[in-house]
Design an enzyme around this catalytic site. Sequence first.
Site, PDB file in Angstrom:
ATOM      1  N   CYS A 159       0.860  -1.181   0.000  1.00 41.87           N
ATOM      2  CA  CYS A 159       0.000   0.000   0.000  1.00 41.87           C
ATOM      3  C   CYS A 159       0.897   1.232   0.000  1.00 41.87           C
ATOM      4  CB  CYS A 159      -0.936   0.101   1.194  1.00 41.87           C
ATOM      5  SG  CYS A 159      -2.073  -1.268   1.374  1.00 41.87           S
ATOM      6  N   ARG A 190       3.799  -0.857  -4.797  1.00 45.92           N
ATOM      7  CA  ARG A 190       3.547  -1.340  -3.438  1.00 45.92           C
ATOM      8  C   ARG A 190       2.160  -1.941  -3.288  1.00 45.92           C
ATOM      9  NH1 ARG A 190       7.170   1.302   0.123  1.00 45.92           N
ATOM     10  NH2 ARG A 190       5.811   0.691   1.806  1.00 45.92           N
ATOM     11  N   TRP A 238      -3.229  -2.508  -1.496  1.00 46.84           N
ATOM     12  CA  TRP A 238      -3.051  -3.953  -1.677  1.00 46.84           C
ATOM     13  C   TRP A 238      -3.947  -4.575  -0.623  1.00 46.84           C
ATOM     14  CZ3 TRP A 238      -1.276  -8.151   1.224  1.00 46.84           C
ATOM     15  CH2 TRP A 238      -0.889  -9.279   0.494  1.00 46.84           C
ATOM     16  N   ASN A 259      -1.835   2.200   5.997  1.00 47.09           N
ATOM     17  CA  ASN A 259      -1.109   0.976   5.638  1.00 47.09           C
ATOM     18  C   ASN A 259      -0.985   0.154   6.904  1.00 47.09           C
ATOM     19  OD1 ASN A 259      -0.665   2.053   3.162  1.00 47.09           O
ATOM     20  ND2 ASN A 259       1.534   2.389   3.434  1.00 47.09           N
ATOM     21  N   GLY A 260      -1.026  -1.171   6.768  1.00 41.10           N
ATOM     22  CA  GLY A 260      -0.882  -2.018   7.952  1.00 41.10           C
ATOM     23  C   GLY A 260      -2.178  -2.742   8.249  1.00 41.10           C
ATOM     24  N   GLU A 274      15.693 -19.571  -6.731  1.00 40.43           N
ATOM     25  CA  GLU A 274      15.404 -18.205  -7.158  1.00 40.43           C
ATOM     26  C   GLU A 274      14.869 -18.199  -8.598  1.00 40.43           C
ATOM     27  OE1 GLU A 274      14.878 -15.434  -5.985  1.00 40.43           O
ATOM     28  OE2 GLU A 274      15.274 -13.946  -7.523  1.00 40.43           O
ATOM     29  N   LYS A 303      11.331 -16.598  -9.597  1.00 36.16           N
ATOM     30  CA  LYS A 303      11.157 -15.545 -10.595  1.00 36.16           C
ATOM     31  C   LYS A 303      10.104 -15.954 -11.612  1.00 36.16           C
ATOM     32  CE  LYS A 303      12.413 -12.769  -9.359  1.00 36.16           C
ATOM     33  NZ  LYS A 303      13.113 -12.641  -8.115  1.00 36.16           N
ATOM     34  N   GLU A 330       6.475 -16.056 -10.064  1.00 36.48           N
ATOM     35  CA  GLU A 330       5.869 -14.798  -9.611  1.00 36.48           C
ATOM     36  C   GLU A 330       5.497 -13.870 -10.754  1.00 36.48           C
ATOM     37  OE1 GLU A 330       8.274 -12.521  -6.803  1.00 36.48           O
ATOM     38  OE2 GLU A 330      10.084 -12.955  -7.915  1.00 36.48           O
ATOM     39  N   HIS A 350      14.171 -39.088  -5.128  1.00 31.63           N
ATOM     40  CA  HIS A 350      13.449 -39.414  -3.894  1.00 31.63           C
ATOM     41  C   HIS A 350      12.011 -38.907  -3.928  1.00 31.63           C
ATOM     42  CE1 HIS A 350      17.075 -41.005  -2.168  1.00 31.63           C
ATOM     43  NE2 HIS A 350      17.717 -39.865  -2.399  1.00 31.63           N
ATOM     44  N   LYS A 362       5.547  -5.145  -3.593  1.00 32.64           N
ATOM     45  CA  LYS A 362       7.002  -5.125  -3.423  1.00 32.64           C
ATOM     46  C   LYS A 362       7.421  -5.146  -1.957  1.00 32.64           C
ATOM     47  CE  LYS A 362      11.216  -3.961  -5.296  1.00 32.64           C
ATOM     48  NZ  LYS A 362      11.580  -5.321  -5.689  1.00 32.64           N
TER      49      LYS A 362
HETATM   50  C1  G6P Z   1       8.166  -9.329  -1.453  1.00 32.56           C
HETATM   51  C2  G6P Z   1       8.674  -9.124  -2.864  1.00 32.56           C
HETATM   52  C3  G6P Z   1       9.884 -10.013  -3.106  1.00 32.56           C
HETATM   53  C4  G6P Z   1      10.950  -9.754  -2.052  1.00 32.56           C
HETATM   54  C5  G6P Z   1      10.400  -9.916  -0.643  1.00 32.56           C
HETATM   55  C6  G6P Z   1      11.381  -9.417   0.419  1.00 32.56           C
HETATM   56  O1  G6P Z   1       7.603 -10.586  -1.317  1.00 32.56           O
HETATM   57  O2  G6P Z   1       7.656  -9.418  -3.806  1.00 32.56           O
HETATM   58  O3  G6P Z   1      10.410  -9.748  -4.391  1.00 32.56           O
HETATM   59  O4  G6P Z   1      12.014 -10.624  -2.257  1.00 32.56           O
HETATM   60  O5  G6P Z   1       9.217  -9.144  -0.495  1.00 32.56           O
HETATM   61  O6  G6P Z   1      11.553  -8.036   0.268  1.00 32.56           O
HETATM   62  P1  G6P Z   1      12.751  -7.223   0.896  1.00 32.56           P
HETATM   63  O7  G6P Z   1      12.454  -5.789   0.567  1.00 32.56           O
HETATM   64  O8  G6P Z   1      12.711  -7.483   2.377  1.00 32.56           O
HETATM   65  O9  G6P Z   1      14.008  -7.711   0.292  1.00 32.56           O
END
Ligand code: G6P
Length: 606
Positions: free
Chosen positions: A2, A27, A72, A98-99, A481, A485, A488, A504, A601
């Site tokens: 947010c 955000r 969000w 926010n929160g 990772e 990627k 997501e 396994h 984000k």
């Molecule tokens: C969210 C984002 C990710 C990120 C994670 C941690 O889930 O979508 O891309 O890796 O937060 O964020 P930070 O700012 O703590 O690295």
Amino acid sequence: MCGIVAYVGSKDAAPILLEGLQRLEYRGYDSAGVVVSNKGLKLRKVKGRVADLAKAVPARFKGTLGIGHTRWATHGVPSDENAHPHLSSDERIAVVHNGIIENADELRARLVAEGVVFVSETDTEVLAHLIARTVTETDTLEEAVRKALKSIVGTYGIAVVDSERPKEIVVARNGSPIVLGLGEKEMFAASDVAALVRYTRQVVHLEDGELAVLTADGFHTFASGGRETAKEPLTVDWDAGHYDTGGYEHYLLKEISEQPESIARTLRGRLDERFHIAHLGGLNMDARETRSFRRVKIIGCGSAYYSGQIGAQLIEELARIPADAEPASEFRYRNPVVDPDTLYVAISQSGETYDTLAAVQELKRKGGRVIGIVNAVGSAIAREVDGGIYLHAGPEVSVASTKAFTSTAIAFALLALHFGRVHDLSPADGRRIVEGLRELPTQIEKILEQGDRIAELAKKYAVHPSMMFVGRVRGYPVAREGAQKLKEISYIHAEAYPASELKHGPLALIGPELPTVAIVPDDELLDKNLTTLGEIRARGGQVLMVGHREPDAKLADDVIVIPKNEIELDPILLTIPLQLLAYHAAVALERDVDKPRNLAKSVTVE
Ligand code: G6P
């Protein structure tokens, strides 16, 4: 998570708020709204993007004070009604938040019993009604907000306006960031400096429990008890240009392409050619203390956690100190044993992720020594830790992390070199790592040159609804990772397994319909990895291999060959083709690359 923007000055607030919201859209982006104050409060809010809100705001929407929000959803579906700002029933008070207010249901029930009619399903609306009640009993808006906040359990970053006091905005924070921006006869506030840098680079971060009153002439900050606090403004070294797409179609591609420079910035001034060591002054730790740690525990969320796994591997290999990574979101809830001989490392691009921040606070409560690897200077986690390494990767806007991921891995290589050289890493090995690190930016350029070919491969593989990623030891976090990627941003289901674990269980899934991306570096495990490829191919599975040389043609359908560095640093390079693969798969599937569905984000809620 947010976005909040607030403005008070002599200019028209709405265009400033809308521009700020656009900067914060990464955000949260399911609904947006603004309120301006001009002989009463004027409100516009819509389900959808900030661009939809901009269309809904009429040309005559004048007012030199206002607040805005991009959402969000947590409480209630994305809808016009649930979008912020929320008004009190008499339309005197407007709030953006926010929160999460944890006792919202209880407060709502109490207010409903007293006759309040709610128009949204949100927790925030509770706050608007509560402030409207207290504001009639108090002399200032600040007092009314403080009083209302006393009944709240949960986290918040809020901005509040009162139509009866059209010259001031009250903002407050507890767990969700609020930054003030200082202008000439104008003041701004936002949940992130991204919304401010176009107007000012002088900022003040609020601490948890602090509240601020903004007017065109300046600001006053107060601790939770009401005592005025003194704040020193910081100068932000990111400007508005850092937040543009710079001619790229998406922020994500821009950020992937920027990695030669972002990595160079993370390294700048930190490598010592003479003694083959790393200079990490921000750690605030002398050699004796550095030697005293017997373990390293790394915590972070999402991609930060995966980069922490690369970090743990680097620390174990180069410094021979046992190290492991764990999701901060899990760590904080399992009443962890905090050991005085362990160094804790918190990783966060934004420095705001609530679970990571809460884990750091838990560690500090228990007397743990915590350092941070953080990108956003002055952020909550950066301020909470005892020392650390700033990434200097520049702002990362796209929701999926790319350049912050590689810069974090670089920061870990520096940390591992530093620890290694105070322990038993030889000068010769130190030199090998220093030289390897220096080579990375040019090698990344070489990988980026393969973008078109990787785009073709992405198109070919994106027809599959699911993909497997495998890697062994150093390659396993890379596989994780890579899968992260892909899922997501393209929404292709992807899971990562250690190549060694395939037989396994997950080998049962392998067949022509499930392709595998295999991370196969040229290291001591090469033969074992090639055997795994054979096992996959024998079950009819397609293989896209990422490695340092072409294998026997029978072992892979496609190969992405990348430059070789030192084995310890290869994982950083192996990540880049997987970023490009995910990006191009998302483009081929016409996904919203920079703003994937359901994600945000900075996750500043639990
Ligand atoms: C969210 C984002 C990710 C990120 C994670 C941690 O889930 O979508 O891309 O890796 O937060 O964020 P930070 O700012 O703590 O690295």
